[in-house]
Design an enzyme around this catalytic site. Structure first.
Site, PDB file in Angstrom:
ATOM      1  N   SER A  32      -1.814  20.752  10.324  1.00 45.70           N
ATOM      2  CA  SER A  32      -3.064  20.088   9.895  1.00 45.70           C
ATOM      3  C   SER A  32      -4.049  19.972  11.060  1.00 45.70           C
ATOM      4  CB  SER A  32      -2.778  18.703   9.310  1.00 45.70           C
ATOM      5  OG  SER A  32      -1.966  18.804   8.175  1.00 45.70           O
TER       6      SER A  32
ATOM      7  N   GLY B 257     -10.575  27.416   3.790  1.00 48.61           N
ATOM      8  CA  GLY B 257     -11.974  27.024   3.922  1.00 48.61           C
ATOM      9  C   GLY B 257     -12.320  26.425   5.269  1.00 48.61           C
TER      10      GLY B 257
ATOM     11  N   ILE C  86      -7.363  29.706   6.054  1.00 45.69           N
ATOM     12  CA  ILE C  86      -6.528  29.829   4.851  1.00 45.69           C
ATOM     13  C   ILE C  86      -7.087  29.010   3.698  1.00 45.69           C
ATOM     14  CG2 ILE C  86      -4.158  29.953   4.092  1.00 45.69           C
ATOM     15  CD1 ILE C  86      -3.200  29.617   6.817  1.00 45.69           C
TER      16      ILE C  86
ATOM     17  N   GLY D   8      -5.965  15.311  10.201  1.00 46.24           N
ATOM     18  CA  GLY D   8      -5.577  16.499   9.448  1.00 46.24           C
ATOM     19  C   GLY D   8      -5.210  16.103   8.035  1.00 46.24           C
ATOM     20  N   VAL D   9      -5.540  16.957   7.064  1.00 46.49           N
ATOM     21  CA  VAL D   9      -5.278  16.593   5.668  1.00 46.49           C
ATOM     22  C   VAL D   9      -4.338  17.564   4.965  1.00 46.49           C
ATOM     23  CG1 VAL D   9      -7.477  15.443   5.409  1.00 46.49           C
ATOM     24  CG2 VAL D   9      -7.303  17.847   4.790  1.00 46.49           C
ATOM     25  N   GLY D  10      -3.898  18.605   5.653  1.00 40.38           N
ATOM     26  CA  GLY D  10      -3.190  19.673   4.948  1.00 40.38           C
ATOM     27  C   GLY D  10      -1.780  19.355   4.509  1.00 40.38           C
ATOM     28  N   GLU D  11      -1.145  18.387   5.119  1.00 41.73           N
ATOM     29  CA  GLU D  11       0.301  18.319   4.939  1.00 41.73           C
ATOM     30  C   GLU D  11       0.849  17.064   4.254  1.00 41.73           C
ATOM     31  OE1 GLU D  11       0.613  19.449   9.215  1.00 41.73           O
ATOM     32  OE2 GLU D  11       2.300  20.616   8.501  1.00 41.73           O
TER      33      GLU D  11
ATOM     34  N   THR E 187      -9.103  21.816  11.236  1.00 43.80           N
ATOM     35  CA  THR E 187     -10.372  21.089  11.126  1.00 43.80           C
ATOM     36  C   THR E 187     -10.494  20.072  12.255  1.00 43.80           C
ATOM     37  OG1 THR E 187     -10.478  21.449   8.756  1.00 43.80           O
ATOM     38  CG2 THR E 187     -11.750  19.587   9.617  1.00 43.80           C
TER      39      THR E 187
END
Lengths: 89, 158, 746
Positions: free
Chosen positions: C522, C483, C481, C704-707, C525
């Site tokens: 997250s 990269g 979603i 994880g960095v998404g959230e 990755t």
């Protein structure tokens, strides 16, 4: 013996205690022995021979993926916590 | 079903013709009849900009244009932005600046930004933000999109 | 520890980039198949009603209509509990949300599906289906739904208390309590106690691509699904479960996905399209309208929160207490657990009690939204912390640093933190140019906030095969979603000592890769990256065997460093050895399948500068910085992108976005004109400060960095608005009318 920290709402089953000492080499054995000491706890944690899907187990401060079959050391600290689900873009 | 209408138009520099129902939007015609699915549907009521194309040089949301209105017009879609095998500076800048995440809004942004740079090669940040306010992006927070347009603006004028 | 990396930390162009800037990438709605039919869904106009009768005969008679489906076409559900990647849910709830059975529980609840030769005919046909309703009173907020006498959504819903079903039939699905220490005693030790109430509105993830599904129920009985989803295996398993099929009878091909943020985990359309395909013998595509997305997908809960913190004069927090009631929507599962675990997660407080309630209301069934539950909670806690700092005359960063969580701090749910970066995030805020810059004008204010998200691990699979030209093909199952093809490929490239461009990643269907959990939490990755690392290590092991054959030695004697195999002065780069795999034994395929431990939680912070127009109450964000501990940034530009995107979603949540419901349960702003998400013009550049406190649990230190980045912004904005306009707002969104009413009331 491992130290099991009980979720707040399960503490009445163990006379209000926050933590109890329990023998066991796996999470399953810990719960079975816990049930011997404090009847009624197992059915709050286990369903169909697995941890209930909304409950996770943390051994030594790490939430572990395999639930009942995770190993436990004699000096381990065990917490039963709410399962975390997540979402990101 | 209503009788279909024959439409003759120009799409990405090539003559094109198609049959559509009078009620079909240009967006539907592009996607479902001509298989130009690069133009995206996000809301179908003109508010997200994902379906942006140019029509006679002006940007339009193709969901609010009827297919029959394309008669005699010149339409440019995302599929017509690259020059053959060579990406347009905006397309390159979007990649180099990481200006897309999911990428669904990207075609609309690139078509809209190209229309801006075609008429104003040196837009300010404020002008870029104003121009692109018709296009919604939910992933990037726009920062890298604005920077990509700024970067492309430098390339285009070199 | 300073590790030198060749690929990690660089910014290569994403592998799917050319397709996505030229319009060639195929998203869910882009699929065209021979004989494709188009579907439409009939939805409830009422928020709560009993369905007395459904008559589909007029719809079926319309020329061009090929099939009609209702809940009666699904196999009976029983009371099976299924775990489909977003927690355990009774199958009857999942199935009931896909097509209503007996009752509709929110406006927009799906009732029937139609397949026809065009989308327009399908829509017409859906409007010809006659439904007789007995309209029931509705309940729309958690506090209202919890009152005695509130309309009951599910007559069989008993409140659970940590695994125990109580006798109480009501709208509360679950109550839990976390406690450490003795909160009562802690408050007695405090010199200052602040307790406040907060309300937050239902908000939507707002992905630009509507939900879609295309299904072919083939003549051999296999069900093929093409869809945009965060989890192709979740779609497979849910669809199979609802249709009562073995899981592998369903094959899901994930198309490119136009945003998800947690909202594209649940299944809405696939089982309906499957039934329509079975009935018509043709593939069926259904795409939601934007109105459907608002009214009938899964927004994130509105909430009522009470938060109380006690502090000593020097700023030390002695106790905290919170009560959280989150609106699950029509079916249980409001993510209030994570909210309760996150509300005081940034602080080391010895005495804490938190109660959480999962409450059903007549709104769409909620789904995850980026750190689900945590943003609502942080808005409450961080507003209270800010007020304490103000009353005690302590700098807002200093009071947070004084109480900041660190390694060994016990969380309210029990476990203690391993290495986390809360202190480092706060130090980065304090040292930033932004925090120390002048405000630069009247009616301006600056606020900060911090927040936490756990992140998750979960299973992932990856295979890598070596090409004779020295490149590799990487196959994985995490839908990409933002990269992640690249962030995963980069980790494999680092292990293999080759450039990222020499890895060709593909996201494949559920027949072609091992089970992989959702792109969520997250985790992608972190966990799928880990699977790629394992697969790459497997390649290196096999390549060493080949080198050993060529050099007539043992594999253990072969070294591998920076992409070069060597032994006693002989050496061969990866590409050269790859060209010899045919002659040394044939193809090399590496595999990685993980369910990793070592998840590292992430702390984030925000600094917001706002200017509030004193005449209109409109808030302009004039400067904004997002700060986050990311462990190790694999691709820093994509990490910045996550931080910027999460920040702006948080800004929208804080200032504008809400489900504006009337008393009948109708959302009155169900378009992107009236549901006001931030545009480019509303925002400044979003500055980022990447903090790297490596996660000791991951080979490259990834967190994880998404959230976590969405968690602090509403609180930071509230604190900034307080400084700018002199009012503390405790209701989201902080729209102009809310601000003006607060100013006038002062």
């Amino acid at each position: 013996m491992a130290t099991v920290y009980l979720p707040t709402l399960l503490r009445p089953l163990a006379g209000g205690r926050e933590s109890v000492q329990v023998e066991g080499a796996t999470v399953r054995q810990i719960i079975d022995n816990l049930e011997q000491q404090h009847p009624g706890i197992k059915e709050r944690l286990v369903e169909n021979n697995r941890l209930k899907p909304n409950i996770s187990v943390a051994v030594d401060n790490e939430i572990l993926p395999l639930g009942l079959i995770e190993s436990v050391n004699p000096d381990s600290e065990i917490h039963f916590v709410q399962a975390i689900t997540g979402g990101k873009n | 079903m209503e009788r279909k209408v024959h439409v003759q138009t120009t799409i990405n520099g090539e003559p094109a013709e198609f049959l559509c129902e009078p009620r079909q939007s240009l967006l539907e015609c592009l996607r479902d009849i001509l298989n130009l699915t690069g133009t995206k549907e996000g809301c179908n009521d003109g508010n997200c900009g994902a379906c942006t194309v140019t029509m006679d040089g002006r940007i339009v949301t193709s969901c609010l244009v009827l297919g029959v209105e394309a008669e005699g017009a010149e339409i440019t879609t995302i599929e017509g932005i690259a020059r053959g095998n060579e990406l347009h500076p905006l397309q390159k800048a979007f990649l180099e600046e990481a200006a897309l995440q999911c990428g669904i809004c990207t075609p609309g942004f690139i078509v809209a930004a190209k229309a801006l740079l075609d008429q104003e090669p040196h837009p300010t940040e404020e002008r870029i933000r104003w121009w692109l306010a018709n296009n919604l992006c939910r992933c990037t927070g726009y920062d890298k999109i604005v920077k990509a347009v700024q970067k492309a603006a430098q390339e285009v004028t070199l | 520890m300073s590790t030198q990396y060749n690929v990690i930390g660089t910014r290569p162009i994403r592998h799917d980039g050319a397709d996505k800037v030229t319009g060639r990438a195929l998203y869910g709605a882009d699929i065209q198949l021979n004989g494709l039919l188009h579907g439409a869904i009939l939805r409830s106009p009422h928020a709560h009603a009993r369905i007395k009768r459904i008559d589909t005969s007029k719809a079926e008679a319309l020329p061009g209509v090929k099939a009609v489906a209702t809940a009666a076409d699904f196999p009976a559900a029983g009371d099976k509990i299924v775990d489909l990647g977003e927690g355990a849910t009774p199958l009857s709830y999942i199935r009931g949300n896909v097509l209503a059975q007996g009752k509709v529980l929110y406006r927009g609840h799906a009732i029937a599906g139609v397949a026809a030769t065009s989308a327009h005919i399908a829509e017409e046909a859906a409007s010809l289906i006659e439904v007789e309703y007995e309209v029931l009173p509705c309940t729309l907020t958690a506090p209202d739904a919890m009152k005695d006498g509130a309309p009951i959504l599910h007559e069989d819903l008993h409140m659970q208390e940590f695994g125990k079903k109580t006798d109480k039939v009501n709208n509360v699905a679950d109550h839990f309590r976390f406690s450490i220490g003795d909160a009562e005693k802690g408050f007695e030790e405090a010199d200052l106690i602040i307790e406040r109430e907060f309300h937050t509105s239902t908000v939507h993830q707002g992905y630009i691509e509507p939900h879609n599904a295309t299904v072919l129920w083939n003549n051999d009985g296999r069900v093929q699904v093409w869809t945009s989803t965060q989890g192709s295996f979740v779609v497979r398993d849910t669809t199979a479960c609802i249709l009562d099929l073995p899981v592998a009878q369903v094959k899901v091909t994930p198309m490119e996905i136009g945003g998800g943020f947690g909202g594209k985990i649940p299944v809405y359309l696939e089982p309906v399209a499957a039934v329509l395909s079975k009935k018509s013998g043709r593939p069926v595509k259904i795409v939601m309208t934007r109105k459907d997305v608002f009214e009938a997908s899964g927004p994130t809960p509105g909430s009522y929160i009470r938060a109380k913190i006690g502090a000593k004069r020097d700023g030390t927090f002695t106790a905290a207490q919170a009560y959280l009631a989150y609106e699950a929507g029509a079916y249980p599962g409001a993510m209030v657990g994570p909210g309760a675990m996150c509300i005081f997660a940034a602080y080391d407080i010895k005495n804490v009690t938190v109660d959480g309630y999962d409450v059903v209301v007549n709104k769409p069934s909620t789904a995850a939204y980026r750190a689900p539950g945590a943003t609502n909670a942080a808005f409450a806690a961080e507003s209270v912390v800010d007020e304490i700092a103000e009353k005690l005359g302590i700098d807002p960063v200093d009071i947070r640093l004084k109480n900041a969580a660190k390694e060994g701090t016990q969380r309210v749910d029990g476990p203690k933190y391993r290495r986390v970066g809360c202190v480092e995030v706060l130090q980065a805020i304090k040292a930033s140019e932004h925090y120390n810059a002048p405000l630069g004008g009247p009616n301006r204010g600056r606020g900060i906030g911090i927040g936490f998200w756990f992140n998750v691990g979960l299973p992932s699979s990856c295979t890598i095969s070596v090409n004779a030209d020295g490149s590799v093909n990487l196959v994985e199952g995490s839908t990409d979603i933002g990269g992640t093809r690249t962030s995963i490929a980069m980790q494999a490239a680092e292990v293999l000592g080759i450039p990222a461009e020499q890895v060709h990643p593909s996201v494949v269907d559920t027949d072609s890769i091992g089970f992989t959990a959702v792109t969520g939490g997250s985790r992608t990755t972190f966990a799928t990256g880990w699977a790629a690392i394992e697969a790459a290590r497997d390649i290196v092991r096999q390549m060493k065997e080949r080198a050993a054959k060529l050099w007539e030695t043992e594999p253990a004697e072969v070294n591998f460093e920076n992409g070069v195999f060597s032994k006693n002065g002989k050496s061969m780069p990866f590409a050269e050895l790859a060209s010899k795999i045919g002659e040394t034994g044939g193809p090399i395929v590496g595999r990685g399948a993980v369910n990793p431990r070592g998840v590292g939680g992430s702390f984030a912070g925000a600094i917001a500068d706002v200017e509030v127009d004193p005449e209109t109450g409109k808030t302009q964000v004039v400067r904004f910085t997002s700060i986050q501990d990311v462990g190790k940034a694999i691709h820093p530009a994509y990490v910045e992108g996550q931080m910027q995107g999460g920040s702006v979603q948080g800004i929208g949540w804080g200032l504008n976005e809400e489900y504006y419901m009337d008393t009948t349960g109708t959302m009155r702003n169900s378009s992107l004109l009236d549901y006001r998400m931030p545009t480019a013009l509303d925002l400044p550049m979003i500055e980022t400060i990447i903090v790297e406190v490596p996660n000791p649990g991951h080979p490259f230190g990834v967190r994880g960095v998404g959230e976590a980045n969405i968690v602090p912004p509403p609180a930071a904005l509230a604190n900034a608005i307080h400084q700018a306009a002199g009012v503390r707002l405790r209701t989201l969104p902080m729209k102009p009318s809310t601000i003006m009413e607060a100013v006038w009331a002062k």
